[in-house]
Enzyme design. Structure first.
Site, PDB file in Angstrom:
ATOM      1  N   GLY A 106      29.752  27.592  33.986  1.00  0.00           N
ATOM      2  CA  GLY A 106      30.787  28.171  35.176  1.00  0.00           C
ATOM      3  C   GLY A 106      32.397  28.434  34.576  1.00  0.00           C
ATOM      4  N   ALA A 107      32.378  28.109  33.266  1.00  0.00           N
ATOM      5  CA  ALA A 107      33.614  28.449  32.776  1.00  0.00           C
ATOM      6  C   ALA A 107      34.066  29.703  32.597  1.00  0.00           C
ATOM      7  CB  ALA A 107      33.933  27.317  31.467  1.00  0.00           C
ATOM      8  N   GLY A 108      33.049  30.561  31.907  1.00  0.00           N
ATOM      9  CA  GLY A 108      33.431  31.852  31.904  1.00  0.00           C
ATOM     10  C   GLY A 108      33.401  32.618  33.207  1.00  0.00           C
ATOM     11  N   ASP A 109      32.816  32.303  34.277  1.00  0.00           N
ATOM     12  CA  ASP A 109      32.759  32.952  35.516  1.00  0.00           C
ATOM     13  C   ASP A 109      34.118  32.333  36.239  1.00  0.00           C
ATOM     14  OD1 ASP A 109      29.981  33.795  35.510  1.00  0.00           O
ATOM     15  OD2 ASP A 109      29.381  31.713  36.105  1.00  0.00           O
TER      16      ASP A 109
END
Length: 169
Positions: A106-109
């Site tokens: 979820g870091a990129g999101d």
């Protein structure tokens, strides 16, 4: 995408490469790049940059192989090394925030969501490097915080969380 583009929407694309979901690596590359000429903002990770270009280098020259004239912004996220940005008029890098990473899901999101939220608030950031750098610092903070807990959704930060990290609290 065509209807949105025709209505004047800014189109953002993050390929979020998951090779096991594709019949082959070649098909994944072909389909991902098929959208390139329609997008305004594209975000790729360092791994996606290598995959899409066939290069083992993560540098400006390699990133610019992905550049298209229709782009407003090309972003390369580098995990613990921050992010790089490319526009028609300027390019640069923004440092990462160092945190105790538990899960990168979820870091990129979180990064993209934070960026797009700020662009909606003020679209002129795409034309002003100082403003863009501040927004990318915020996006980097959001991405970093997301890695400090297990699971993508429970780890998403609030604006206050991101500002606290930026301000060193």
């Amino acid at each position: 995408m065509e209807v949105a583009k025709g209505a004047g929407a800014l189109l953002s694309y993050d390929p979020n490469l998951r090779l096991p979901l594709w019949p082959s690596a070649d098909e994944a590359r072909k389909q991902i790049l098929s959208i390139w000429d329609k997008a305004d903002i594209v975000k790729v990770s360092d791994v996606e940059l290598e995959f899409l270009t066939g290069s083992n280098k993560v540098d400006d020259e390699t990133a610019m192989k992905l550049w298209r004239p229709n782009f407003t912004l090309l972003l390369v996220t580098l995990g613990e090394k921050g992010s790089r940005y490319y526009t028609k008029n300027f390019r640069g890098a923004v440092d990462a925030f160092h945190v105790n990473t538990v899960d990168t899901t979820g870091a990129g999101d979180s990064f993209v969501g934070a960026l797009l939220c700020k662009i909606v608030e003020n679209p002129t950031i795409l034309e002003d490097e100082a403003k863009l750098r501040e927004v990318l610092k915020f996006a980097n903070a959001c991405g970093a915080i997301t890695t400090t807990k297990k699971g993508a959704i429970p780890a998403l930060p609030t604006v206050a969380d991101a500002l606290a990290l930026i301000n060193g609290a």
